[in-house]
Design a protein around this motif. Structure first.
Motif, PDB file in Angstrom:
ATOM      1  N   MET B   1     -11.812  -1.249   2.575  1.00  0.00           N
ATOM      2  CA  MET B   1     -10.923  -2.367   2.239  1.00  0.00           C
ATOM      3  C   MET B   1     -11.755  -3.649   2.081  1.00  0.00           C
ATOM      4  SD  MET B   1      -7.473  -2.374   2.045  1.00  0.00           S
ATOM      5  CE  MET B   1      -7.520  -3.242   0.530  1.00  0.00           C
ATOM      6  N   TYR B   2     -11.162  -4.780   2.328  1.00  0.00           N
ATOM      7  CA  TYR B   2     -11.914  -6.028   2.183  1.00  0.00           C
ATOM      8  C   TYR B   2     -12.727  -6.317   3.444  1.00  0.00           C
ATOM      9  CZ  TYR B   2      -8.610  -6.365  -1.593  1.00  0.00           C
ATOM     10  OH  TYR B   2      -7.877  -6.082  -2.706  1.00  0.00           O
ATOM     11  N   LEU B  25      -4.488 -11.616   8.339  1.00  0.00           N
ATOM     12  CA  LEU B  25      -4.910 -10.563   7.414  1.00  0.00           C
ATOM     13  C   LEU B  25      -6.288 -10.039   7.813  1.00  0.00           C
ATOM     14  CD1 LEU B  25      -4.153  -9.122   4.725  1.00  0.00           C
ATOM     15  CD2 LEU B  25      -5.576 -10.799   3.587  1.00  0.00           C
ATOM     16  N   SER B  28      -6.016  -7.816  10.756  1.00  0.00           N
ATOM     17  CA  SER B  28      -5.367  -6.525  10.534  1.00  0.00           C
ATOM     18  C   SER B  28      -6.265  -5.558   9.761  1.00  0.00           C
ATOM     19  CB  SER B  28      -4.030  -6.708   9.827  1.00  0.00           C
ATOM     20  OG  SER B  28      -4.235  -7.048   8.474  1.00  0.00           O
ATOM     21  N   ILE B  29      -7.193  -6.077   8.952  1.00  0.00           N
ATOM     22  CA  ILE B  29      -8.061  -5.149   8.216  1.00  0.00           C
ATOM     23  C   ILE B  29      -9.499  -5.172   8.747  1.00  0.00           C
ATOM     24  CG2 ILE B  29      -6.696  -5.202   6.093  1.00  0.00           C
ATOM     25  CD1 ILE B  29      -8.564  -7.208   4.937  1.00  0.00           C
TER      26      ILE B  29
END
Lengths: 144, 144
Positions: B1-2, B25, B28-29
């Protein structure tokens, strides 16, 4: 963070890449994903009259292509294990279809495919994306 | 992901909310976060000779406001436990400043604040955001 993500696709490669990213984001957030396939309605006046005879065949080809695309998408979804629904809509404007469906489904993030335009003024953002950003009150992730 | 998220702020409430969303955000990632505080240049030619002395004062007040907003942000960042760096730049255009910072810091996602317009432009999206969408090489999450 996000609970329900929606990603539109038109069956193109760019759309498929967006679905991939949407799946990844949904998995990272533990969110649901709604895939929205937007088909353009056939407008009879936009087709030259010599071509009208082939329309039935063309329509058939299109439907076949879409079925193939859908099968590929479903495989991707199954492999990722994300809770996912797939909706089809027919609309001339991608932005309108996405906006309405996101409202109806109660989504909280829209992932937009990276449809880029090149022209006289260089690289520009897709006008459907700009329209969606003006219309929608949801966060929009614009991909590249 | 990022892996590395960047979020610009101008010290306004909208900017601060964007930083909060960016933090959430990033957490969460599992990504890093870079906050860019963008300050406008001071343009002496914008003022008449007799008002420039007074104009300097509000400028100082703006800087003070930023310092206070930054303190608040840094407390929030510490509380969230996200790996975060904070840079300050002077630039007249938020979109250009964040695009350059994103390239320099090797970020892979830009979170843009929702600068809502009032009046007859209320239905349209912020021009800075559209410019960023056209020029950016990385995905942009436009908040609302």
């Amino acid at each position: 963070m996000f609970r329900h993500i929606i990603v539109p696709t038109d069956g193109s490669q760019v759309g498929e890449r967006a679905v991939e990213q949407g799946l990844e984001l949904a998995r990272a957030n533990g969110a649901k994903l709604t895939i929205l396939t937007v088909l353009q309605p056939l407008i009879i006046y936009s087709v030259a009259h010599e071509l009208v005879v082939d329309l039935g065949e063309r329509q058939h080809e299109e439907t076949e292509r879409h079925k193939r695309d859908d099968r590929r998408l479903e495989e991707m979804v199954r492999a990722s294990g994300v809770d996912c629904t797939h909706i089809e809509a027919e609309d001339m404007h991608l932005s309108e279809a996405v906006h309405q469906t996101a409202l109806a489904q109660g989504c909280d993030l829209i992932v937009m495919p990276a449809h880029e335009r090149y022209g006289l003024l260089g690289k520009a953002v897709d006008s459907e994306t700009v329209k969606l950003l003006s219309k929608s009150h949801l966060p929009v992730l614009v991909l590249r | 992901m990022y892996r590395h998220v960047i979020v610009p702020t101008d010290g306004s409430d909208v900017g601060t909310r964007a930083v909060e969303e960016g933090l959430e955000l990033a957490r969460s990632i599992g990504a890093k976060l870079t906050i860019v505080t963008v300050l406008h240049h001071f343009h002496p030619l914008d003022y008449s000779p007799d008002s420039i002395v007074e104009a300097l004062d509000p400028h100082q007040a703006e800087i003070d406001h930023h310092v206070k907003a930054d303190d608040l942000l840094e407390r929030k960042v510490r509380a969230s436990g996200v790996a975060c760096s904070h840079i300050r730049v002077r630039h007249d255009h938020l979109c250009e400043a964040v695009r350059m910072a994103a390239a320099a810091q090797d970020c892979d996602l830009i979170v843009m604040p929702a600068h809502v317009r009032n009046g007859w432009l209320s239905g349209s999206i912020d021009a800075e955001t559209v410019r960023l969408l056209s020029n950016s090489n990385v995905p942009v999450l436009v908040l609302h």
